[in-house]
Write an enzyme that holds these catalytic residues in place. Structure first.
Site, PDB file in Angstrom:
ATOM      1  N   CYS A  98      48.310  54.031  54.067  1.00 20.07           N
ATOM      2  CA  CYS A  98      47.645  54.597  52.943  1.00 20.07           C
ATOM      3  C   CYS A  98      48.021  53.790  51.766  1.00 20.07           C
ATOM      4  CB  CYS A  98      48.441  55.852  52.810  1.00 20.07           C
ATOM      5  SG  CYS A  98      50.181  55.982  52.441  1.00 20.07           S
TER       6      CYS A  98
ATOM      7  N   CYS B  40      51.538  52.650  51.232  1.00 23.09           N
ATOM      8  CA  CYS B  40      52.086  51.573  52.123  1.00 23.09           C
ATOM      9  C   CYS B  40      51.960  50.097  51.304  1.00 23.09           C
ATOM     10  CB  CYS B  40      51.447  51.551  53.385  1.00 23.09           C
ATOM     11  SG  CYS B  40      51.619  53.031  54.419  1.00 23.09           S
TER      12      CYS B  40
ATOM     13  N   ASP C 149      25.702  30.484  23.070  1.00 22.54           N
ATOM     14  CA  ASP C 149      25.643  29.280  22.823  1.00 22.54           C
ATOM     15  C   ASP C 149      23.895  28.853  23.095  1.00 22.54           C
ATOM     16  OD1 ASP C 149      25.732  26.396  22.940  1.00 22.54           O
ATOM     17  OD2 ASP C 149      25.212  26.365  24.766  1.00 22.54           O
TER      18      ASP C 149
ATOM     19  N   ASP D 122      27.652  27.279  28.672  1.00 20.66           N
ATOM     20  CA  ASP D 122      27.440  26.401  29.961  1.00 20.66           C
ATOM     21  C   ASP D 122      27.891  25.081  29.925  1.00 20.66           C
ATOM     22  OD1 ASP D 122      25.607  25.559  28.048  1.00 20.66           O
ATOM     23  OD2 ASP D 122      24.171  24.864  29.764  1.00 20.66           O
TER      24      ASP D 122
ATOM     25  N   ASP E 263      32.052  24.349  25.694  1.00 23.47           N
ATOM     26  CA  ASP E 263      31.888  25.873  25.501  1.00 23.47           C
ATOM     27  C   ASP E 263      33.264  26.571  25.938  1.00 23.47           C
ATOM     28  OD1 ASP E 263      29.474  25.974  24.132  1.00 23.47           O
ATOM     29  OD2 ASP E 263      28.386  26.209  26.254  1.00 23.47           O
TER      30      ASP E 263
END
Length: 731
Positions: free
Chosen positions: A22, A25, A417, A619, A623
């Protein structure tokens, strides 16, 4: 002389855990690991794994195993575990055996005419192995918990079934005229085993997307050495090797096309069903499919460095983490079970004090223990997280951690961007204005032949445009580049000059005013215009621009519908930036132009100081600081690795609509988690008073408890049907 301390050495490892029953645990193991010096661990009950980050100079892996085992559980490196088939077979055997023994007990207890003389002994014989053999995992876990002065759902199940069996046995041996509960003890055990069986199957299904991702890679490849092909296993492929990919074969590993032209099906990584063209110098990813021509590829990344392996690793790390809502559930669960034990004891005392019989008090107390099992709470977050991140991986969206889910809900502004994110990221020929008797295609053919000797982006754009029109480029007889001005060449014995007006030695044309107006009009739209002269005469002009991706306008409209304000940030001049912004639907007031790379993060900070919660999509290498500074960073996966590392979400596709999908999926996953937690808590809160009041039979309580867990997992599995807004995206 004092010894110098070893420098910190960060290591990461994933442990496969055994013996957990469970969420409590998982909490106990996590606490044990985090007590070690220099260890940061997150245990996921749904995946039965622990993601551990530790200082290798202070702790070794053996100490991690010892810590888990000292808590009473098993641990092994996840990479060393082949599968859970044996454990699954054992659990299935217990379920089948338990059901086979339980059905006769239940039938004879419920149907009066079948109750022959001494049938209670028959029930005793059948129910005893169910309670002690089939229910052994519950009893073992309960004893283990007691040693640590803790109580979990296993404690509740063990106490409930043992109490029912013990009471029934006392009644049987003492010959008392009181009801027995062998049927309840057996049915409770069987129903909970059945619920866990369905949970286990559902958890495996929820992680299937990532497992499928890893299994879809090629197993062998054709190595090209000294002009000869040899079939080798993927594991033997090294960086720099050339390998052949025939039509219909998977690309063995990440690389650069050395020879050949083909169409590549990248749907496995990007979620896009439409293939893309691959030609010499194109980058290709491992496990993608070669759809048409023969390719020779030079390997650039192998093994765990490939894009596929990195995506799987990031998704696995995300699934092993915990969202804030999960930590809240863990804290509530930690105090929930002891409270239930007190309520159960109070139920017995209350019924007895009211003058009710021992049987009535006992039945109500057992119902309280069974109905209160909080396994649904433990499954609420990890199952939704597994399914959501797995579905994201199918769509080319990698969510790096559960904390990302919380952030997406609060985002108010999304900064984009321009180059490579909103636009294609490369120049394209927009228009050609031929002058005199030179046709447009002829002008482009001479210009492209001359530019073929240059690596400049403008030159490459002209060459691509000519090839796209099917023009055959004649050979260069002479070529010379003049930095910042243009190029000159001899093509088919004609002198060709291309570049700025001040570089060309052309004579003014009769329609010079119209030419100047055309040039100024194009430049006002943010386009770059180059002049082409043949034999000293101006033969025409070519306009080029970095155009918006066809999907950008759709994506920005969808972002607005999500309640976000799109903002464009670029290093380009304002005229170009504004033209692109208007084209895709961004208001000029929300355009930041001529921004230096170092200033992008400052612009993010400015927005944050205005109480905006900011997401950033980019990208490029420049950036990365802005992605890290934003409240939520989304990196276009076709960009630089450093940008991907700095982001929270990676969009493997270059399509901006993937950002919309990512935000929608993250929000949907968070909503599912909250819905799961609500139903798990509401179920317990509503059912416990019924059990205390004696309205709820223990068997019905057991069935309802098992159903609540299956309901939570099934609700999470609905995320597998999440639909992308991208037309043609993998579903």
């Amino acid at each position: 002389m004092s010894a110098t301390a070893a420098p910190p050495r960060e290591e990461r490892v994933t442990l496969a855990l055994g013996g957990m029953t469970c969420a409590a645990c998982a909490t106990r193991i996590e606490r044990k690991l985090n007590k070690l010096d220099g260890v940061e661990a997150s245990v996921n009950f749904a995946t039965e794994t622990a993601a551990v980050r530790f200082d290798g100079s202070r702790v070794d892996r053996g100490a991690l195993f010892t810590a888990v085992e000292s808590a009473g559980y098993k641990a092994a490196l996840a990479s060393d575990v082949v599968g859970a088939d044996a454990a699954d077979r054992g659990a299935e055997a217990r379920l089948v055996g338990s059901a086979a023994l339980t059905v006769p007990v239940l039938v004879i207890a419920m149907v009066g005419p079948l109750q022959f003389s001494g049938w209670q002994w028959f029930a005793f014989v059948l129910a005893t192995p169910v309670v002690f053999w089939a229910g052994y995992p519950f009893h073992r876990a309960a004893v283990l918990n007691a040693r640590h002065a803790a109580a979990t759902m296993d404690t509740l199940v063990a106490l409930g079934t043992l109490a029912a069996w013990t009471w029934s046995t006392v009644v049987l041996l003492a010959g008392l005229s009181a009801p027995s509960y062998y049927d309840s003890a057996a049915v409770i055990t069987t129903l909970i085993l059945l619920g866990r069986f369905f949970e286990s199957r559902a958890r495996r299904a929820s992680g299937a997307a990532v497992r499928a991702l890893l299994e879809l890679g090629a197993k062998e490849t054709h190595l090209l050495r000294n002009g000869e092909e040899m079939l080798i296993p993927i594991a033997e492929l090294a960086v720099g090797d050339l390998f052949v990919v025939r039509p219909g074969e998977k690309i063995a590993t990440d690389g650069i096309v050395f020879e050949g032209v083909s169409m590549i099906d990248q749907s496995l990584l990007t979620g896009e069903s439409l293939p893309v063209e691959a030609a010499p110098n194109s980058e290709v990813a491992g496990a993608t499919m070669n759809a048409s021509g023969r390719l020779v590829v030079r390997a650039t990344r192998v093994g765990s460095d490939t894009a596929l392996a990195q995506i799987a690793r990031l998704v696995a790390e995300a699934q092993s983490g915990k969202a804030a809502v999960q930590r809240l559930a863990d804290r509530v669960s930690a105090i929930f079970v002891p409270v239930v034990l007190l309520i159960s004891a109070a139920t017995v005392a209350g019924w007895l004090a009211s003058g009710a019989g021992v049987s009535t008090a006992f039945t109500a107390a057992v119902a309280v223990l069974i109905i209160a099992c909080p396994c649904a709470m433990g499954l609420a977050t990890p199952t939704a997280l597994m399914v959501g991140t797995g579905r994201g991986a199918q769509l080319g969206i990698v969510i790096k951690g559960p904390q990302v889910l919380e952030r997406t809900r609060r985002i108010t502004t999304i900064v984009l961007d321009k180059t490579g994110t909103v636009t294609e990221g490369r120049l394209r020929v927009i228009d050609i204005k031929p002058l005199g008797s030179t046709p447009a295609d002829e002008l482009l053919r001479f210009a492209a032949a001359a530019e073929a000797g240059s690596e400049h982006p403008l030159a490459q754009a002209v060459v691509r445009a000519a090839r796209a029109r099917g023009l055959i480029l004649p050979a260069l007889q002479h070529f010379e580049s003049h930095a910042g001005l243009g190029v000159e060449a001899v093509v088919e014995r004609r002198a060709v000059r291309i570049g700025q007006p001040r570089f060309l030695d052309e004579h003014p044309t009769a329609d010079w005013v119209a030419v100047s107006n055309w040039r100024e009009e194009r430049q006002a739209q943010g386009q770059t215009v180059i002049d082409v002269a043949l034999d000293g005469e101006l033969a025409g002009l070519i306009a080029l621009a970095d155009t918006a991706k066809p999907s950008s306008a759709v994506a920005i409209k969808a972002l607005r519908q999500l309640g976000l304000t799109p903002v464009l940030v670029t290093g380009d001049n304002r005229r170009v930036a504004t033209a692109i912004a208007l084209e895709v639907g961004i208001e000029p007031a929300h355009v930041y132009a001529e921004v230096l790379p170092a200033e992008k993060a400052s612009k993010i900070q400015d927005l944050q100081q205005k109480n905006e919660v900011v997401a950033m999509v980019g990208d490029g290498i420049n950036d990365a600081p802005a992605l890290a500074r934003a409240d939520l960073g989304l990196a276009i996966g076709t960009g630089a690795d450093v940008a991907i590392e700095a982001s929270d979400i990676t969009l493997v596709s270059g399509d901006l609509r993937a950002a919309v999908d990512a935000i929608r999926l993250a929000r949907r996953t968070l909503t599912t988690i909250k819905g799961n937690l609500f139903w798990a808590f509401a179920y317990n809160i509503a059912a416990i008073p019924l059990a205390v009041a004696g309205i709820l039979n223990p068997m019905i309580a057991a069935g309802a408890m098992a159903f609540s867990s299956v309901f939570v997992v099934a609700n999470s599995l609905r995320l597998r049907r999440f639909a992308s807004i991208r037309k043609g995206a993998t579903r």
